[in-house]
Design a protein around this motif. Sequence first.
Motif, PDB file in Angstrom:
ATOM      1  N   PRO A 143       0.805  -1.225   0.000  1.00  0.00           N
ATOM      2  CA  PRO A 143       0.000   0.000   0.000  1.00  0.00           C
ATOM      3  C   PRO A 143       0.840   1.278   0.000  1.00  0.00           C
ATOM      4  O   PRO A 143       0.372   2.334  -0.413  1.00  0.00           O
ATOM      5  CB  PRO A 143      -0.837  -0.115   1.280  1.00  0.00           C
ATOM      6  N   ALA A 144       2.103   1.187   0.420  1.00  0.00           N
ATOM      7  CA  ALA A 144       2.994   2.360   0.441  1.00  0.00           C
ATOM      8  C   ALA A 144       3.251   2.897  -0.962  1.00  0.00           C
ATOM      9  O   ALA A 144       3.704   4.034  -1.122  1.00  0.00           O
ATOM     10  CB  ALA A 144       4.320   2.018   1.108  1.00  0.00           C
ATOM     11  N   LEU A 145       2.950   2.120  -1.996  1.00  0.00           N
ATOM     12  CA  LEU A 145       3.066   2.616  -3.363  1.00  0.00           C
ATOM     13  C   LEU A 145       2.008   3.668  -3.680  1.00  0.00           C
ATOM     14  O   LEU A 145       2.142   4.435  -4.644  1.00  0.00           O
ATOM     15  CB  LEU A 145       2.963   1.459  -4.374  1.00  0.00           C
ATOM     16  N   PHE A 146       0.944   3.701  -2.874  1.00  0.00           N
ATOM     17  CA  PHE A 146      -0.198   4.581  -3.143  1.00  0.00           C
ATOM     18  C   PHE A 146      -0.545   5.512  -1.980  1.00  0.00           C
ATOM     19  O   PHE A 146      -1.162   6.549  -2.198  1.00  0.00           O
ATOM     20  CB  PHE A 146      -1.434   3.733  -3.467  1.00  0.00           C
ATOM     21  N   PHE A 147      -0.184   5.136  -0.752  1.00  0.00           N
ATOM     22  CA  PHE A 147      -0.607   5.868   0.447  1.00  0.00           C
ATOM     23  C   PHE A 147       0.590   6.069   1.367  1.00  0.00           C
ATOM     24  O   PHE A 147       1.573   5.351   1.296  1.00  0.00           O
ATOM     25  CB  PHE A 147      -1.686   5.082   1.202  1.00  0.00           C
ATOM     26  N   THR A 148       0.449   7.031   2.278  1.00  0.00           N
ATOM     27  CA  THR A 148       1.456   7.251   3.314  1.00  0.00           C
ATOM     28  C   THR A 148       0.812   7.114   4.689  1.00  0.00           C
ATOM     29  O   THR A 148      -0.390   7.316   4.846  1.00  0.00           O
ATOM     30  CB  THR A 148       2.112   8.636   3.202  1.00  0.00           C
ATOM     31  N   THR A 149       1.639   6.766   5.641  1.00  0.00           N
ATOM     32  CA  THR A 149       1.150   6.654   7.027  1.00  0.00           C
ATOM     33  C   THR A 149       1.858   7.675   7.886  1.00  0.00           C
ATOM     34  O   THR A 149       2.849   8.242   7.496  1.00  0.00           O
ATOM     35  CB  THR A 149       1.401   5.258   7.614  1.00  0.00           C
TER      36      THR A 149
END
Length: 149
Positions: A143-149
């Motif tokens: 998911p880090a390819l699309f979102f950040t935490t």
Amino acid sequence: MRNPLDSMRIRRGLPNHRFGMVRNGGTRAHQGWDLTALIGTPIYAVADGTIEFVRINQGDYGTQICMSFAHPTEAGTTLYAFYAHLSLAGVAELTPITEGMVIGATGNSGNASGLPAIEDQHLHFEIRTELSPGRGLGGRLDPALFFTT
């Protein structure tokens, strides 16, 4: 793309709740992100798309929603956003949805039902390249390819 939750924090801030070979000292896969969320927190459609399936209290993932959507940068490629451990699925299969639409609520179903602490309440979230990829990391993207935490 819109975040699946208003707050994007990895459960307890621990790396073993991220994507990859991060469990049991790097010998076991985790297929997505576990995002901190109290039971009943709204979940959102990450893009315009279609609800592919809704499963109520099935297996380790408990109540689940999976939606298809167009890859944001690779024309003609379909991806799937998968949401698990829900308390409520507010959509039906084959429903067209729009980015940002509330599609359900977080919960503690499936193997999340035995977690004792409020700090462990979470949404399990995946990005898939296949609708039902099975165990392991195959058929999934970080998911880090699309979102950040």
